[in-house]
Design a protein around this motif. Structure first.
Motif, PDB file in Angstrom:
ATOM      1  N   TYR A  17       4.047  -5.963  46.215  1.00 58.62           N
ATOM      2  CA  TYR A  17       4.680  -7.057  45.309  1.00 58.62           C
ATOM      3  C   TYR A  17       3.843  -8.455  45.347  1.00 58.62           C
ATOM      4  O   TYR A  17       3.808  -9.462  44.688  1.00 58.62           O
ATOM      5  N   ARG A  18       3.644  -8.812  46.734  1.00 57.05           N
ATOM      6  CA  ARG A  18       3.273 -10.147  47.028  1.00 57.05           C
ATOM      7  C   ARG A  18       1.868 -10.399  46.468  1.00 57.05           C
ATOM      8  O   ARG A  18       1.694 -11.717  45.832  1.00 57.05           O
ATOM      9  N   PHE A  19       1.121  -9.599  45.870  1.00 58.03           N
ATOM     10  CA  PHE A  19      -0.078  -9.719  45.161  1.00 58.03           C
ATOM     11  C   PHE A  19       0.259  -9.960  43.825  1.00 58.03           C
ATOM     12  O   PHE A  19      -0.469 -10.740  43.064  1.00 58.03           O
ATOM     13  N   TYR A  20       1.499  -9.422  43.228  1.00 55.43           N
ATOM     14  CA  TYR A  20       2.055  -9.781  41.934  1.00 55.43           C
ATOM     15  C   TYR A  20       2.438 -11.093  42.055  1.00 55.43           C
ATOM     16  O   TYR A  20       2.252 -11.880  40.980  1.00 55.43           O
ATOM     17  N   GLU A  21       3.154 -11.373  43.054  1.00 50.45           N
ATOM     18  CA  GLU A  21       3.628 -12.721  43.182  1.00 50.45           C
ATOM     19  C   GLU A  21       2.795 -13.887  43.190  1.00 50.45           C
ATOM     20  O   GLU A  21       3.114 -14.913  42.417  1.00 50.45           O
ATOM     21  N   ILE A  22       1.529 -13.690  43.838  1.00 53.45           N
ATOM     22  CA  ILE A  22       0.547 -14.521  43.737  1.00 53.45           C
ATOM     23  C   ILE A  22       0.124 -14.618  42.210  1.00 53.45           C
ATOM     24  O   ILE A  22      -0.125 -15.870  42.031  1.00 53.45           O
ATOM     25  N   MET A  23      -0.059 -13.725  41.529  1.00 54.00           N
ATOM     26  CA  MET A  23      -0.578 -13.881  40.249  1.00 54.00           C
ATOM     27  C   MET A  23       0.479 -14.564  39.367  1.00 54.00           C
ATOM     28  O   MET A  23       0.086 -15.380  38.639  1.00 54.00           O
ATOM     29  N   GLN A  24       1.973 -14.455  39.716  1.00 54.88           N
ATOM     30  CA  GLN A  24       2.579 -15.159  38.964  1.00 54.88           C
ATOM     31  C   GLN A  24       3.071 -16.549  39.286  1.00 54.88           C
ATOM     32  O   GLN A  24       2.959 -17.261  38.367  1.00 54.88           O
ATOM     33  N   VAL A  25       2.586 -16.946  40.681  1.00 54.20           N
ATOM     34  CA  VAL A  25       2.838 -18.451  41.003  1.00 54.20           C
ATOM     35  C   VAL A  25       1.450 -19.029  40.781  1.00 54.20           C
ATOM     36  O   VAL A  25       1.455 -20.014  40.476  1.00 54.20           O
TER      37      VAL A  25
ATOM     38  N   VAL B 166      11.932 -23.855  40.178  1.00 58.25           N
ATOM     39  CA  VAL B 166      12.041 -22.286  40.051  1.00 58.25           C
ATOM     40  C   VAL B 166      10.656 -21.896  39.753  1.00 58.25           C
ATOM     41  O   VAL B 166       9.935 -22.477  38.855  1.00 58.25           O
ATOM     42  N   LYS B 167      10.171 -20.962  40.671  1.00 62.36           N
ATOM     43  CA  LYS B 167       8.624 -20.747  40.567  1.00 62.36           C
ATOM     44  C   LYS B 167       8.208 -19.416  39.708  1.00 62.36           C
ATOM     45  O   LYS B 167       9.328 -18.572  39.475  1.00 62.36           O
ATOM     46  N   GLY B 168       7.031 -19.087  39.481  1.00 59.51           N
ATOM     47  CA  GLY B 168       6.919 -17.979  38.560  1.00 59.51           C
ATOM     48  C   GLY B 168       6.433 -18.266  37.209  1.00 59.51           C
ATOM     49  O   GLY B 168       7.502 -19.006  36.277  1.00 59.51           O
ATOM     50  N   LEU B 169       5.310 -18.092  36.444  1.00 57.70           N
ATOM     51  CA  LEU B 169       5.186 -18.425  35.296  1.00 57.70           C
ATOM     52  C   LEU B 169       5.074 -17.535  34.013  1.00 57.70           C
ATOM     53  O   LEU B 169       4.853 -17.871  32.956  1.00 57.70           O
ATOM     54  N   GLY B 170       5.525 -16.239  34.574  1.00 57.09           N
ATOM     55  CA  GLY B 170       5.652 -15.215  33.561  1.00 57.09           C
ATOM     56  C   GLY B 170       4.339 -15.145  32.786  1.00 57.09           C
ATOM     57  O   GLY B 170       3.489 -15.705  32.843  1.00 57.09           O
ATOM     58  N   PRO B 171       4.240 -14.250  31.617  1.00 59.73           N
ATOM     59  CA  PRO B 171       5.546 -13.087  31.399  1.00 59.73           C
ATOM     60  C   PRO B 171       5.235 -11.896  32.333  1.00 59.73           C
ATOM     61  O   PRO B 171       4.288 -11.731  33.098  1.00 59.73           O
ATOM     62  N   VAL B 172       6.086 -10.776  32.122  1.00 57.11           N
ATOM     63  CA  VAL B 172       6.126  -9.791  32.956  1.00 57.11           C
ATOM     64  C   VAL B 172       4.448  -9.036  33.381  1.00 57.11           C
ATOM     65  O   VAL B 172       4.039  -8.815  34.432  1.00 57.11           O
ATOM     66  N   VAL B 173       3.923  -8.863  32.399  1.00 58.02           N
ATOM     67  CA  VAL B 173       2.463  -8.400  32.355  1.00 58.02           C
ATOM     68  C   VAL B 173       1.579  -9.441  31.680  1.00 58.02           C
ATOM     69  O   VAL B 173       1.806  -9.637  30.413  1.00 58.02           O
ATOM     70  N   PRO B 174       0.957 -10.270  32.399  1.00 55.99           N
ATOM     71  CA  PRO B 174       0.148 -11.382  31.615  1.00 55.99           C
ATOM     72  C   PRO B 174      -0.904 -10.880  30.400  1.00 55.99           C
ATOM     73  O   PRO B 174      -1.232  -9.824  30.742  1.00 55.99           O
ATOM     74  N   THR B 175      -0.954 -11.501  29.432  1.00 56.95           N
ATOM     75  CA  THR B 175      -1.763 -11.406  28.528  1.00 56.95           C
ATOM     76  C   THR B 175      -3.172 -12.082  28.443  1.00 56.95           C
ATOM     77  O   THR B 175      -4.192 -11.609  28.153  1.00 56.95           O
ATOM     78  N   ASP B 176      -3.170 -13.031  29.234  1.00 51.64           N
ATOM     79  CA  ASP B 176      -4.511 -13.918  29.389  1.00 51.64           C
ATOM     80  C   ASP B 176      -5.498 -13.022  30.035  1.00 51.64           C
ATOM     81  O   ASP B 176      -5.189 -12.643  31.235  1.00 51.64           O
ATOM     82  N   PRO B 177      -6.460 -12.731  29.678  1.00 52.12           N
ATOM     83  CA  PRO B 177      -7.622 -12.019  30.226  1.00 52.12           C
ATOM     84  C   PRO B 177      -7.881 -12.288  31.672  1.00 52.12           C
ATOM     85  O   PRO B 177      -8.034 -11.333  32.212  1.00 52.12           O
ATOM     86  N   LEU B 178      -8.043 -13.607  31.964  1.00 54.53           N
ATOM     87  CA  LEU B 178      -8.626 -14.044  33.426  1.00 54.53           C
ATOM     88  C   LEU B 178      -7.378 -13.462  34.320  1.00 54.53           C
ATOM     89  O   LEU B 178      -7.584 -13.271  35.442  1.00 54.53           O
TER      90      LEU B 178
END
Lengths: 146, 146, 146, 146, 146, 146, 146, 146, 146, 146
Positions: E86-94, F72-84
């Motif tokens: 999950y931490r790698f998912y979080e890194i991608m989110q943040v 509040v952190k985390g920029l969403g969405p659940v699965v990112p659509t941006d290719p990078l």
């Protein structure tokens, strides 16, 4: 299911004029369902059709552009919450596979087109309670082998 | 859309006997779609109906129990991937709200029942390509005020 | 994306025989993609085509039934995780709306059929790195007005 | 699929000028699909390209900044509801795994790039109904071992 | 995240032999992460590599077929629940968008390849607590204009 | 991934000043990725850091409040659509479990912290195409037993 | 669960007038739950009912139009987060199948209508803590066979 | 909604004995709904209750262990597809917020407990069609302030 | 929430031995919650701890391997349906942001570790009804700036 | 997690006044977490409490109405992305079932109330790094049998 602003304006104008979709059917020479789909920007009118509609509703011609465009279709959400619309989702859930089997038994491998397609609603009077009759007619498209 | 094992057995027996759902329609005196729904455990037969079906398919009576039960309905998934079934989902997405408006204009506030409901499929021959005709008929249920 | 057992057996037999999909193309007289789709139960063979395939793979005739059936299509999941397949999802995400606009500008309101449809893959040799060429050809279906 | 405001302005200007994407192809010296992708902020123009486009559309230079930026790509939603775009999702669902097998048989373990990638649409005239031809060409990227 | 049976067998054999992935690195001449990816069927070995691995683990050659195949990649689920992953998912989110901006500032419009890509893990000894160092190196792929 | 308005203002100011994140690195004495994270309100500056940044960008001090808050952190969405950004999701999908095994083999039961964590990007020049190097360093946190 | 603006205005007017739903029950001669559903645009009033309500709340007649329309029903989200409402979701999760079995044992194959349906809430005084009594009454609809 | 194997065995035994849930109500001295919940492992019996039930069903004592355990509750899926159960989901969607307002008006800030809770079903005979009456009674729990 | 088979075996053995988690606390010298987490393969034992547990439960040593492994953690599903577990999800939904603000006010920007973390449950006797006391203690991890 | 506008205004006023939640604890005679919950409209104040708060923050009385209302609770999203809040989701994922077993072993079948519930946060000073202590206390609610 957020309803586009144009749709809201068209529906309000229709209400003010006291017109039903059935009334518009006679003016536009298209089925009331197709006209309702046009109101929701799920179908596209020709210039003349758009003009006829706009006149009938007493609106100015600025609406013609949206009525003749090709918008992104589909009114969401994924599973509808409105009870009337949900029943059609339920029919697909419960009768989808049986329908598939019967259609394929009659026609072979392929689908009913939802594009070369018409949809009608009729009121069936019935002493035990009137019935809603929904008639779909779509061209059968056989899977191409290549 | 994982198909129950009973369904698979019934379909295999039907294939071996060379029977179509239309053939079963004459034996069971019910519409072919309803019979297909019974195959998929989405409808419930009486003891006699189940016996008739089981005999027609050359199966032993152990199948009667499942055919007369009330199973959990709905064949999933949330959004169908099968193209034939998806088209019915698409129709609900694109024409759901227009349909709602036309039905409510004709009937008032309420829904088309999916329970007091029949579903038929017919083949419309057409030189430009045969058409699939799907006819739904559901009792209109007005919202009760209390 | 759980792969059906039949598919696994067919792929294993193909591997053992040392046959490529391109080899099968000559035997079945259909495109290699269509044949691969048949392996995954996403297309339906005629009796003769199924026999030809089964013979070529050295399998017994018990496989013919599944190859000539009309199974539920769609291999899931909702968003593919396999990088090769995901790229096609990404193309739809990034180029879907631009594609829609260009197709509608060329053809009017309607869709490219995914049923009356062919799909080919070619290898384009290129000194900077070979390229995968994917060619889709689907009949344009204009929206019917009714 | 909420369409960015810039996109809406660009499309409106294009409509007013009576230009097709094919017309812009000649002015910008890029494919119409790439130009449509630029309209939807899914591709990035150079300063000169942005100027050319803005001039052709009769817009002021304030649009250049957005056309030359690197925005977040992907136009959503997870499963498209628009029938034209959905068909590409369906193709990935039905033909994704067969495509994977054929590409890997021809090229080995790897993917078709969606970045070093071109996409073209052509109209194939056909007496039985015109066809939409979509041609994708992406560099094959073999998985690196390390 | 259901772990394939082959993976479980390979991991058990590795445990029994008392081998670490670092040990296998020396035998296979590939990075331990790549080898771990091979264990999970997320990478594909050549015949020789597969033989070397199978011998090192004391397994029979029947495993070679799966190790040299091109399986469907991606170990799911959509959002990982395992805290380490999950931490790698979080890194991608943040840090996803900040990373995008910095990469594009340095390289222009494009992406870091996840195919022409290597991934290494190192242990950084630190008196305040050892650190996990993860090094990714992917070829920059500029968006093609066409 | 809706970008906060503050972020948009900061990015616009940075662009107008002609500053890169690498330039800001020298002014703020923090890594460019951390600064980019601050722009996206995913990191928190001290009063002095916020002042330095605001001055460098030629903005008034009203921005200091947001830059020093804990949003509040985390920029969403659940699965990112941006290719990078998606590629980092894909790396987690494909290499998540292998990574877990290698880290745990080296460190025992625990995780790499995403809080006591640094992230750097470097450009690796390469005649076959430059490479993006991403270096993560997180403190190893062993699971506490109690 | 975004609450429509009309609802907010109606609730504010009701608060200002110091009226409870129970008070409105006497004025409108309908159950307080039905009236609350009307406030949330989940039920539809007749012209007279709408006028009575609008007068009671001291609002002008412009609200009548929305109160007599047939809006899209369902207040979302998919799984409610509000603890009071969630408990009803939980009851459906935990007791849904047992309820189904008992209803079908009493009535046969069919459903309880949510349209020909009433819903009441009563306060049961109890020394160990008052109890909320919720009474649902829906017409039983047997599945039609056809 | 996958039904546990124990449940299937208990239901089969009940059917063979020709017992209704109403019959079991007399034997176990608990409401038929609670007993049905016990069948689905959504409630927990005491040793004596379990013995009574097992005897009544003619089963051996090996079932007692599962009937007296505390299993994970909730029968899924997120949105039920079974029409009978869906109606309760729909009631929560349509009447959830109105219900909340009326309950809070009567009781203050808090919830109806789904734990200190009873659920009954009765058949209301009605010449226009029998009605299903569902009565829920849950202790009101006021939010604690601390 | 599918419970691993090992867990089921461990729980059965514990039941047969008549041991509570509190009893095991004395034998293993670890908290009962940690031991329960070990039962569910969410924590990892040392060789000695695993031996002690296996002996206490009267099981053979074959269980030691799984108890000392590092399995994939997280017991799903995304939103728990079990009422006891759901309440913790609800607490996070309702009190998550308030908790964040208070923690950050006390500690600055950072998080409470869920790894360097302990969790205890106590029974608080109370004449108005006993209370469940849950005590979490996690190391505060401040965000690193770099 | 979109933060209500009232919340933003209250937080801004609190910041301007230089008050911590701990300061407000003394003024309102309620725990700082409860007060933070009130800020986020997840708890409801009495008229007096609302007045006290509004005075302390130097705001006008127009805020009292929202502070004394019963709003829809739950701050979303389904899976939190904020790292601090996610850790509580992770704790529920990893320790949810173990917690359930220990609570039920101590108390029997039932749940910890999240309504008759208090939540406290304390700072535990620790030379190895301060710790966040979170104490939950909820009334045990045994499942009612009926």
């Amino acid at each position: 299911m957020s309803i586009p602003q144009v749709t809201q304006k068209l529906l309000a104008a229709k209400k003010e004029k006291g017109l039903s979709f059935a009334d518009l059917e006679k003016i536009l020479n298209h089925d009331e369902i197709w006209i309702a789909a046009l109101f929701y920007l799920q179908a596209t009118a020709s210039e003349e059709e758009a003009k006829l509609l706009v006149e009938a509703l007493g609106l100015d011609t600025s609406y013609i552009q949206e009525l003749t465009a090709y918008p992104v279709k589909g009114l969401g959400p994924v599973v509808p919450t409105d009870p009337l619309i949900y029943r059609f989702y339920e029919i697909m859930q419960v009768y989808g596979l049986p329908l598939k089997d019967v259609i394929q038994e009659k026609f072979g491998d392929g689908i009913m087109s939802a594009i070369d397609f018409t949809l009608d609603v009729e009121k069936e009077e019935d002493p035990k309670g009137d019935r809603v009759k929904v008639i779909m007619s779509g061209k059968f498209l056989p899977y191409k082998k290549w």
